[in-house]
Scaffold this motif. Structure first.
Motif, PDB file in Angstrom:
ATOM      1  N   PRO A   7       0.838  -1.199   0.000  1.00 15.12           N
ATOM      2  CA  PRO A   7       0.000   0.000   0.000  1.00 15.12           C
ATOM      3  C   PRO A   7       0.877   1.255   0.000  1.00 15.12           C
ATOM      4  N   PHE A   8       0.377   2.313  -0.630  1.00 18.31           N
ATOM      5  CA  PHE A   8       1.117   3.568  -0.698  1.00 18.31           C
ATOM      6  C   PHE A   8       0.800   4.492   0.470  1.00 18.31           C
ATOM      7  N   PHE A   9      -0.382   4.325   1.072  1.00 16.47           N
ATOM      8  CA  PHE A   9      -0.773   5.203   2.166  1.00 16.47           C
ATOM      9  C   PHE A   9      -1.740   4.482   3.101  1.00 16.47           C
ATOM     10  N   CYS A  10      -1.859   5.000   4.311  1.00 19.84           N
ATOM     11  CA  CYS A  10      -2.745   4.436   5.322  1.00 19.84           C
ATOM     12  C   CYS A  10      -4.198   4.727   4.937  1.00 19.84           C
ATOM     13  N   PRO A  11      -5.083   3.721   4.980  1.00 15.59           N
ATOM     14  CA  PRO A  11      -6.479   3.961   4.629  1.00 15.59           C
ATOM     15  C   PRO A  11      -7.234   4.775   5.678  1.00 15.59           C
ATOM     16  N   TYR A  12      -6.635   4.976   6.850  1.00 15.83           N
ATOM     17  CA  TYR A  12      -7.293   5.719   7.922  1.00 15.83           C
ATOM     18  C   TYR A  12      -6.874   7.182   7.971  1.00 15.83           C
ATOM     19  N   CYS A  13      -5.565   7.449   7.903  1.00 17.55           N
ATOM     20  CA  CYS A  13      -5.102   8.832   8.035  1.00 17.55           C
ATOM     21  C   CYS A  13      -4.443   9.375   6.769  1.00 17.55           C
ATOM     22  N   GLY A  14      -4.112   8.508   5.819  1.00 19.44           N
ATOM     23  CA  GLY A  14      -3.509   8.949   4.571  1.00 19.44           C
ATOM     24  C   GLY A  14      -2.000   9.119   4.614  1.00 19.44           C
ATOM     25  N   ASP A  15      -1.370   8.867   5.745  1.00 17.33           N
ATOM     26  CA  ASP A  15       0.075   9.016   5.855  1.00 17.33           C
ATOM     27  C   ASP A  15       0.785   7.893   5.096  1.00 17.33           C
ATOM     28  N   GLU A  16       2.024   8.149   4.721  1.00 20.20           N
ATOM     29  CA  GLU A  16       2.784   7.187   3.921  1.00 20.20           C
ATOM     30  C   GLU A  16       3.829   6.411   4.718  1.00 20.20           C
ATOM     31  N   ASP A  17       3.869   6.582   6.033  1.00 13.15           N
ATOM     32  CA  ASP A  17       4.861   5.906   6.868  1.00 13.15           C
ATOM     33  C   ASP A  17       4.329   4.541   7.317  1.00 13.15           C
ATOM     34  N   LEU A  18       4.338   3.584   6.389  1.00 12.97           N
ATOM     35  CA  LEU A  18       3.818   2.248   6.657  1.00 12.97           C
ATOM     36  C   LEU A  18       4.946   1.236   6.783  1.00 12.97           C
ATOM     37  N   ARG A  19       4.717   0.247   7.632  1.00 12.35           N
ATOM     38  CA  ARG A  19       5.687  -0.828   7.822  1.00 12.35           C
ATOM     39  C   ARG A  19       4.942  -2.151   7.890  1.00 12.35           C
ATOM     40  N   PRO A  20       5.562  -3.231   7.426  1.00  7.23           N
ATOM     41  CA  PRO A  20       4.906  -4.542   7.561  1.00  7.23           C
ATOM     42  C   PRO A  20       4.679  -4.869   9.031  1.00  7.23           C
ATOM     43  N   ASN A  21       3.562  -5.512   9.324  1.00  5.61           N
ATOM     44  CA  ASN A  21       3.224  -5.896  10.693  1.00  5.61           C
ATOM     45  C   ASN A  21       3.543  -7.373  10.863  1.00  5.61           C
ATOM     46  N   GLU A  22       3.887  -7.766  12.057  1.00  2.00           N
ATOM     47  CA  GLU A  22       4.282  -9.153  12.306  1.00  2.00           C
ATOM     48  C   GLU A  22       3.094 -10.120  12.368  1.00  2.00           C
ATOM     49  N   GLN A  23       1.859  -9.648  12.222  1.00  2.00           N
ATOM     50  CA  GLN A  23       0.682 -10.510  12.264  1.00  2.00           C
ATOM     51  C   GLN A  23       0.607 -11.468  11.088  1.00  2.00           C
ATOM     52  N   GLY A  24       1.323 -11.145  10.001  1.00  2.00           N
ATOM     53  CA  GLY A  24       1.315 -12.082   8.888  1.00  2.00           C
ATOM     54  C   GLY A  24       1.203 -11.393   7.554  1.00  2.00           C
ATOM     55  N   HIS A  25       0.919 -12.198   6.524  1.00  2.00           N
ATOM     56  CA  HIS A  25       0.861 -11.721   5.156  1.00  2.00           C
ATOM     57  C   HIS A  25      -0.229 -10.663   4.978  1.00  2.00           C
ATOM     58  N   GLY A  26       0.112  -9.540   4.396  1.00  2.00           N
ATOM     59  CA  GLY A  26      -0.856  -8.479   4.113  1.00  2.00           C
ATOM     60  C   GLY A  26      -1.128  -7.559   5.277  1.00  2.00           C
ATOM     61  N   ALA A  27      -0.458  -7.748   6.399  1.00  2.00           N
ATOM     62  CA  ALA A  27      -0.672  -6.906   7.577  1.00  2.00           C
ATOM     63  C   ALA A  27       0.324  -5.756   7.587  1.00  2.00           C
ATOM     64  N   TRP A  28      -0.179  -4.555   7.836  1.00  2.00           N
ATOM     65  CA  TRP A  28       0.628  -3.342   7.836  1.00  2.00           C
ATOM     66  C   TRP A  28       0.304  -2.501   9.054  1.00  2.00           C
TER      67      TRP A  28
END
Length: 58
Positions: A7-28
């Motif tokens: 993803p290019f931006f957060c669907p909630y706030c629109g910021d671009e500072d995203l990192r993969p989350n350890e919950q698994g595939h597709g989690a950010w």
């Protein structure tokens, strides 16, 4: 085979500072709003499939 899209931006706030989350595939996680979310590909729609999202197509 190519890499999966990120993803290019957060669907909630629109910021671009995203990192993969350890919950698994597709989690950010978003560093700006401290939210975690997961993306999931549902599939391709057949041509002529009615719009079921409730949104008008542009």
């Amino acid at each position: 085979m190519s890499e999966r899209a990120a993803p290019f931006f957060c669907p909630y706030c629109g910021d671009e500072d995203l990192r993969p989350n350890e919950q698994g595939h597709g989690a950010w996680e978003c560093a700006a709003c401290s939210r975690a979310f997961q993306l999931k590909f549902l599939g391709l729609l057949a041509p002529g499939t009615p719009n079921t999202t409730g949104r008008e197509e542009i």
